[in-house]
Motif scaffolding. Sequence first.
Motif, mmCIF file in Angstrom:
data_model
loop_
_atom_site.group_PDB
_atom_site.id
_atom_site.type_symbol
_atom_site.label_atom_id
_atom_site.label_comp_id
_atom_site.label_asym_id
_atom_site.label_seq_id
_atom_site.Cartn_x
_atom_site.Cartn_y
_atom_site.Cartn_z
ATOM 1 N N VAL A 35 -68.001 69.655 -13.206
ATOM 2 C CA VAL A 35 -66.640 70.025 -12.821
ATOM 3 C C VAL A 35 -66.562 70.122 -11.308
ATOM 4 C CG1 VAL A 35 -64.820 71.748 -13.025
ATOM 5 C CG2 VAL A 35 -66.311 71.291 -14.978
ATOM 6 N N ASP A 36 -65.633 69.395 -10.725
ATOM 7 C CA ASP A 36 -65.371 69.477 -9.288
ATOM 8 C C ASP A 36 -64.430 70.656 -9.063
ATOM 9 O OD1 ASP A 36 -64.325 69.184 -6.687
ATOM 10 O OD2 ASP A 36 -64.711 67.018 -6.713
ATOM 11 N N THR A 37 -64.963 71.757 -8.551
ATOM 12 C CA THR A 37 -64.159 72.978 -8.442
ATOM 13 C C THR A 37 -63.073 72.866 -7.384
ATOM 14 O OG1 THR A 37 -65.828 73.935 -6.965
ATOM 15 C CG2 THR A 37 -65.993 74.469 -9.312
ATOM 16 N N VAL A 38 -63.293 72.021 -6.367
ATOM 17 C CA VAL A 38 -62.237 71.817 -5.366
ATOM 18 C C VAL A 38 -61.030 71.145 -6.012
ATOM 19 C CG1 VAL A 38 -61.614 70.645 -3.220
ATOM 20 C CG2 VAL A 38 -63.863 71.738 -3.441
ATOM 21 N N VAL A 39 -61.293 70.119 -6.802
ATOM 22 C CA VAL A 39 -60.207 69.412 -7.490
ATOM 23 C C VAL A 39 -59.572 70.316 -8.542
ATOM 24 C CG1 VAL A 39 -59.618 67.425 -8.919
ATOM 25 C CG2 VAL A 39 -61.250 67.173 -7.054
ATOM 26 N N LEU A 40 -60.389 71.106 -9.229
ATOM 27 C CA LEU A 40 -59.837 72.007 -10.240
ATOM 28 C C LEU A 40 -58.900 73.029 -9.600
ATOM 29 C CD1 LEU A 40 -59.766 72.723 -13.219
ATOM 30 C CD2 LEU A 40 -61.769 74.189 -12.878
ATOM 31 N N GLN A 41 -59.244 73.505 -8.404
ATOM 32 C CA GLN A 41 -58.344 74.419 -7.702
ATOM 33 C C GLN A 41 -57.037 73.723 -7.333
ATOM 34 O OE1 GLN A 41 -58.498 77.975 -6.677
ATOM 35 N NE2 GLN A 41 -56.371 77.265 -6.609
ATOM 36 N N LEU A 44 -55.026 73.555 -10.385
ATOM 37 C CA LEU A 44 -54.524 74.891 -10.713
ATOM 38 C C LEU A 44 -53.301 75.227 -9.862
ATOM 39 C CD1 LEU A 44 -55.164 77.423 -12.450
ATOM 40 C CD2 LEU A 44 -56.494 78.270 -10.512
ATOM 41 N N THR A 45 -53.353 74.890 -8.576
ATOM 42 C CA THR A 45 -52.222 75.150 -7.689
ATOM 43 C C THR A 45 -50.987 74.356 -8.124
ATOM 44 O OG1 THR A 45 -53.710 75.619 -5.837
ATOM 45 C CG2 THR A 45 -51.427 75.058 -5.300
ATOM 46 N N ALA A 46 -51.218 73.099 -8.522
ATOM 47 C CA ALA A 46 -50.094 72.282 -9.008
ATOM 48 C C ALA A 46 -49.511 72.865 -10.288
ATOM 49 C CB ALA A 46 -50.569 70.848 -9.237
ATOM 50 N N LEU A 47 -50.382 73.342 -11.175
ATOM 51 C CA LEU A 47 -49.928 73.957 -12.423
ATOM 52 C C LEU A 47 -49.078 75.185 -12.154
ATOM 53 C CD1 LEU A 47 -50.383 74.321 -15.640
ATOM 54 C CD2 LEU A 47 -52.132 75.966 -14.927
ATOM 55 N N VAL A 48 -49.558 76.055 -11.284
ATOM 56 C CA VAL A 48 -48.847 77.299 -10.982
ATOM 57 C C VAL A 48 -47.525 77.009 -10.277
ATOM 58 C CG1 VAL A 48 -48.992 79.446 -9.659
ATOM 59 C CG2 VAL A 48 -50.971 78.655 -10.955
ATOM 60 N N GLY A 49 -47.507 75.969 -9.480
ATOM 61 C CA GLY A 49 -46.264 75.586 -8.828
ATOM 62 C C GLY A 49 -45.212 75.121 -9.816
ATOM 63 N N GLU A 148 -53.579 67.297 -14.632
ATOM 64 C CA GLU A 148 -53.614 67.278 -13.168
ATOM 65 C C GLU A 148 -55.021 66.978 -12.664
ATOM 66 O OE1 GLU A 148 -51.264 67.493 -10.991
ATOM 67 O OE2 GLU A 148 -49.520 68.290 -12.064
ATOM 68 N N TYR A 149 -56.013 67.589 -13.273
ATOM 69 C CA TYR A 149 -57.397 67.366 -12.858
ATOM 70 C C TYR A 149 -57.785 65.898 -13.045
ATOM 71 C CZ TYR A 149 -62.486 67.835 -12.630
ATOM 72 O OH TYR A 149 -63.812 67.686 -12.289
ATOM 73 N N GLY A 150 -57.481 65.338 -14.202
ATOM 74 C CA GLY A 150 -57.828 63.953 -14.469
ATOM 75 C C GLY A 150 -57.139 62.987 -13.526
ATOM 76 N N ALA A 151 -55.877 63.262 -13.206
ATOM 77 C CA ALA A 151 -55.146 62.390 -12.285
ATOM 78 C C ALA A 151 -55.769 62.419 -10.897
ATOM 79 C CB ALA A 151 -53.682 62.818 -12.221
ATOM 80 N N ARG A 152 -56.244 63.578 -10.469
ATOM 81 C CA ARG A 152 -56.822 63.702 -9.131
ATOM 82 C C ARG A 152 -58.230 63.123 -9.028
ATOM 83 N NH1 ARG A 152 -52.823 67.239 -9.128
ATOM 84 N NH2 ARG A 152 -52.016 68.025 -7.151
ATOM 85 N N THR A 153 -58.950 63.049 -10.128
ATOM 86 C CA THR A 153 -60.293 62.472 -10.113
ATOM 87 C C THR A 153 -60.281 60.993 -10.472
ATOM 88 O OG1 THR A 153 -60.658 63.146 -12.416
ATOM 89 C CG2 THR A 153 -61.391 64.675 -10.680
ATOM 90 N N GLY A 154 -59.102 60.478 -10.832
ATOM 91 C CA GLY A 154 -59.021 59.086 -11.233
ATOM 92 C C GLY A 154 -59.484 58.825 -12.642
ATOM 93 N N VAL A 357 -63.077 67.020 -27.633
ATOM 94 C CA VAL A 357 -62.066 66.073 -27.168
ATOM 95 C C VAL A 357 -62.350 65.763 -25.707
ATOM 96 C CG1 VAL A 357 -60.286 66.875 -28.770
ATOM 97 C CG2 VAL A 357 -60.476 67.929 -26.512
ATOM 98 N N CYS A 358 -61.605 64.836 -25.156
ATOM 99 C CA CYS A 358 -61.702 64.514 -23.737
ATOM 100 C C CYS A 358 -60.492 65.094 -23.033
ATOM 101 C CB CYS A 358 -61.778 63.002 -23.536
ATOM 102 S SG CYS A 358 -61.956 62.522 -21.797
ATOM 103 N N LEU A 359 -60.710 65.972 -22.039
ATOM 104 C CA LEU A 359 -59.640 66.583 -21.264
ATOM 105 C C LEU A 359 -59.839 66.246 -19.793
ATOM 106 C CD1 LEU A 359 -59.333 70.166 -22.844
ATOM 107 C CD2 LEU A 359 -57.855 68.188 -23.230
ATOM 108 N N GLY A 360 -58.925 65.478 -19.242
ATOM 109 C CA GLY A 360 -59.031 65.128 -17.828
ATOM 110 C C GLY A 360 -60.308 64.406 -17.483
ATOM 111 N N GLY A 361 -60.839 63.649 -18.444
ATOM 112 C CA GLY A 361 -62.093 62.939 -18.214
ATOM 113 C C GLY A 361 -63.330 63.773 -18.471
#
Length: 449
Positions: A35-41, A44-49, A148-154, A357-361
């Motif tokens: 898990v890339d914690t920078v991308v996960l953060q 998370l920010t996008a989700l909260v927004g 959001e996480y999957g989109a940011r990691t490609g 299952v697969c979540l965000g890759g």
Amino acid sequence: MLMSTGQEALWLAHRLAPESSAYNVVLAVRLRDRVDTVVLQQALTALVGRHELLRSRFPSTDEGPVRLLAGPESVRLDVREVPDTDEETLFRLAQRSGEEPFRIAESGAFRAVLLRRDVADAVLVTATHHLVSDATSQWVLVRDLFAEYGARTGRGAPVTPTAVAPWDEQVCAERDFVASPRGQRAAAYWQGVCAGLETAELPTDRPRPPQHTLNGATHEMELDPATAGRLRQTAAERGVTPFAWLLGTFQSALHRSGAGDGFLIGCPATTRFTPGTREAVGYYVNALPVAGRFTPATTLLDTVESAQRQLRTGMAHARYPVELLDGGSSRGPLFRISCTLVAADRLPVPGLYEGPVCLGGLRAELCDVPQQEGQLDLTVEVLQGADGFRAVLRYNTDLFDAATIERFGDTWRRLVDASLGAPGTRVADVVLVAQDDLYFLLALGSGAA
């Protein structure tokens, strides 16, 4: 910012017991990839927004509770390193992370904790106070976060968020409905349902404390595949839903277990009635009062058909906040027992209940931690999956022993079996003791044992 009637009731419940986890809604996911914690953060920010209640605080003022908004960056991912942790300890850590109390006035009602055991082995715990979430919301939250996480990691498709209604819009709609002629008709309908009935209560193992407590535990029961299949088939033949069948037999179990001949239980139901609410995180719930009435002639089918009618008609009035029906301290709470349906096979993250299952890759599976225990005397959640039905019975441990709740579950199961075999059987005539046990008890009574 506005708060709904249900939120105000939950705010008061938190104020009375700020250290309790009874109203914490938790969804924990085991992740089997790095898990890339920078991308996960960032995710998370996008989700909260997007979902404003996740960044809301609820302080008290002289006029009562208020809701204040913080920025999307206000929620930070809490990464906790837990190396060399065995499976049982990791599970307990996930449970405790969900149970930690919220400081809703200072830091809001949402947190995300990543318990990282190894570089490619972690548990993500998302926890909210019921003030800002419900069962569906928790799954929407996790779905959106990993999208959001999957989109940011490609490793996932680009996110195209659907429109989400502002929470104030939901509250205004509720207030407008209550003040409208439709709202007045709904109030009259619910008053008619509740007339002459008190809340259902089971005989307790210990005296009820002077003040309501929130200490709880969980008992689970599952219908075997053959019974689940018969339930679906028999309910369809009678033109009722499987949940109505289970609800009617649940009321019969309460009656046979000492709850009396007439009582009320609550059936939490969704209030997601507009497109803007269906993809939103929020407290979109109202508990429908459901009456149980029994005479010596009442059959199991009678209870099922009554449950079906009440659920169908009740949904037409579900916009009316049940908290406005409470008769006050002289009457006591409207509900001490509730029963609700969670359609696991239709939740926003398909397949997570059944297996990996697969979540965000990322490879992911459910970490099903106990939660929401002790809210009422007894809360029952019927989980309807593709393969069957499982019931989660959460009960107040200051009132009941585990054996009492297990015995109640057995009574419910026997009534389900009896109803599927002979729906016209009178509730009072169902034998609740296994045949071998009955022979043994009769032998004891005759002195032959």
